[in-house]
Write a protein that holds these residues in place. Structure first.
Motif, PDB file in Angstrom:
ATOM      1  N   PHE A  13       0.807  -1.232   0.000  1.00  0.00           N
ATOM      2  CA  PHE A  13       0.000   0.000   0.000  1.00  0.00           C
ATOM      3  C   PHE A  13       0.838   1.280   0.000  1.00  0.00           C
ATOM      4  N   CYS A  14       1.760   1.394  -0.950  1.00  0.00           N
ATOM      5  CA  CYS A  14       2.466   2.664  -1.128  1.00  0.00           C
ATOM      6  C   CYS A  14       1.389   3.691  -1.490  1.00  0.00           C
ATOM      7  N   THR A  15       1.542   4.906  -1.004  1.00  0.00           N
ATOM      8  CA  THR A  15       0.422   5.858  -1.110  1.00  0.00           C
ATOM      9  C   THR A  15       0.171   6.371  -2.528  1.00  0.00           C
ATOM     10  N   TYR A  16       1.113   6.093  -3.464  1.00  0.00           N
ATOM     11  CA  TYR A  16       0.952   6.575  -4.839  1.00  0.00           C
ATOM     12  C   TYR A  16       0.459   5.485  -5.793  1.00  0.00           C
ATOM     13  N   ARG A  23      -4.813  -5.310  -8.233  1.00  0.00           N
ATOM     14  CA  ARG A  23      -4.376  -6.713  -8.312  1.00  0.00           C
ATOM     15  C   ARG A  23      -4.665  -7.514  -7.047  1.00  0.00           C
ATOM     16  N   GLY A  24      -5.041  -6.834  -5.988  1.00  0.00           N
ATOM     17  CA  GLY A  24      -5.379  -7.554  -4.744  1.00  0.00           C
ATOM     18  C   GLY A  24      -4.176  -7.867  -3.883  1.00  0.00           C
ATOM     19  N   ARG A  25      -4.409  -8.701  -2.863  1.00  0.00           N
ATOM     20  CA  ARG A  25      -3.375  -9.030  -1.886  1.00  0.00           C
ATOM     21  C   ARG A  25      -2.408 -10.065  -2.445  1.00  0.00           C
ATOM     22  N   GLU A  26      -1.291 -10.228  -1.729  1.00  0.00           N
ATOM     23  CA  GLU A  26      -0.219 -11.120  -2.201  1.00  0.00           C
ATOM     24  C   GLU A  26      -0.656 -12.598  -2.204  1.00  0.00           C
ATOM     25  N   ASN A  50      13.454 -15.747 -15.460  1.00  0.00           N
ATOM     26  CA  ASN A  50      13.222 -14.584 -14.608  1.00  0.00           C
ATOM     27  C   ASN A  50      11.955 -14.861 -13.797  1.00  0.00           C
ATOM     28  N   LEU A  51      12.112 -14.948 -12.490  1.00  0.00           N
ATOM     29  CA  LEU A  51      10.978 -15.231 -11.606  1.00  0.00           C
ATOM     30  C   LEU A  51      10.299 -13.909 -11.250  1.00  0.00           C
ATOM     31  N   LEU A  52       9.033 -13.797 -11.615  1.00  0.00           N
ATOM     32  CA  LEU A  52       8.338 -12.507 -11.479  1.00  0.00           C
ATOM     33  C   LEU A  52       7.348 -12.477 -10.330  1.00  0.00           C
ATOM     34  N   GLY A  53       7.338 -11.355  -9.653  1.00  0.00           N
ATOM     35  CA  GLY A  53       6.330 -11.133  -8.611  1.00  0.00           C
ATOM     36  C   GLY A  53       6.240  -9.646  -8.373  1.00  0.00           C
ATOM     37  N   GLN A  54       5.044  -9.190  -8.039  1.00  0.00           N
ATOM     38  CA  GLN A  54       4.861  -7.771  -7.745  1.00  0.00           C
ATOM     39  C   GLN A  54       5.752  -7.395  -6.573  1.00  0.00           C
ATOM     40  N   ASN A  55       5.945  -8.361  -5.712  1.00  0.00           N
ATOM     41  CA  ASN A  55       6.699  -8.178  -4.473  1.00  0.00           C
ATOM     42  C   ASN A  55       7.391  -9.517  -4.229  1.00  0.00           C
ATOM     43  N   VAL A  56       8.341  -9.836  -5.103  1.00  0.00           N
ATOM     44  CA  VAL A  56       8.811 -11.217  -5.248  1.00  0.00           C
ATOM     45  C   VAL A  56       9.472 -11.760  -3.981  1.00  0.00           C
ATOM     46  N   ASP A  57      10.038 -10.883  -3.160  1.00  0.00           N
ATOM     47  CA  ASP A  57      10.690 -11.354  -1.924  1.00  0.00           C
ATOM     48  C   ASP A  57       9.685 -11.893  -0.918  1.00  0.00           C
TER      49      ASP A  57
END
Ligand code: SF4
Length: 244
Positions: A13-16, A23-26, A50-57
């Motif tokens: 939830f970055c404010t920008y 896309r919803g939750r992780e 290349n392993l892709l994720g919005q927040n891959v970590d």
């Protein structure tokens, strides 16, 4: 080269940003599901994944025993596939990179030494307003750890200039980070309001001319660093992969 989506959505939830709303939750795919796809790609002759994720970590897909795995666990499995010579992962969130993941950059030779680590701003004040959950000090500490694990590691990043309330001093802090980290490839943008995000209605929106000038100065500095890196490669022998 092939891309595998391993995780989707974002809880930050970055404010920008509209992503958590659109896309919803992780959510992570299971290891078995991902490895089936990876094996298939390996058999087709793919050499780079290349392993892709919005927040891959934040990847936490379950293994065959139903237990959550880490991104490091997944990379270790993909690295065992014989045709796969290169592994990348995108996109990282600075404070979510784990020590295990950093250590993997030391031991796993198939992991490419380029980490895409969006910083957005070098000002702690602005990072706080963006709801980015790290400070410039924390970011520098992560870079230090990555470079200790593998001195060849280079960093690429994203920047937003002209976020609401950004002062000249905040912007100078961003330029200062650019000089400290020496990024080799970056994307920089002027802040632009997105519907239904907290930043869109914040006080202190920055005039477009100011944003444009800050973007110009930032891009000039980033280009300088990219050129310096490119020149430092002249005369070196490297293994490269041509793609179209
Ligand atoms: Fe998530 Fe990235 Fe959007 Fe932040 S900018 S909310 S980390 S997708």
């Amino acid at each position: 080269v092939a891309f595998i989506q391993v995780q989707e959505g974002c809880d930050n939830f970055c404010t920008y940003c509209v992503v958590p709303n659109t896309r919803g939750r992780e959510v992570s795919r299971s290891i078995a599901d991902i490895m089936n796809e990876a094996k298939h790609l390996n058999d087709l002759g793919v050499v780079e994944i290349n392993l892709l994720g919005q927040n891959v970590d934040s990847f936490n897909g379950v293994d065959e025993n139903g237990k959550p795995s880490t991104l490091g666990d997944l990379i270790a499995k993909v690295a065992k596939l014989p045709n796969i010579q290169r592994i990348r992962y995108t996109t990282s969130y600075p404070s979510k990179i784990t020590n295990d993941m950093i250590e993997l950059h030391k031991s796993e030779k198939k992991l490419m030494p380029l980490v895409y680590l969006p910083i957005q701003s070098g000002s702690n004040e602005i990072l706080h307003k963006m709801n980015r959950k790290y400070t410039r000090e924390k970011y520098l500490e992560i870079i230090e750890k990555l470079k200790t694990a593998n001195p060849e590691i280079q960093i690429s990043s994203d920047f937003i200039v002209g976020f609401p309330t950004e002062t000249e001093e905040d912007f100078q802090q961003t330029l200062d980070m650019v000089k400290k980290v020496k990024f080799i490839q970056c994307y920089a943008f002027k802040y632009s309001p997105r519907p239904h995000t907290p930043a869109a209605t914040m006080d202190g929106q920055i005039d477009n001319k100011v944003k444009a000038e800050r973007l110009r100065l930032l891009q000039q500095e980033l280009r300088k660093q990219q050129d310096a890196f490119n020149k430092s490669c002249v005369g070196k022998v490297m293994q490269v992969l041509f793609t179209d």
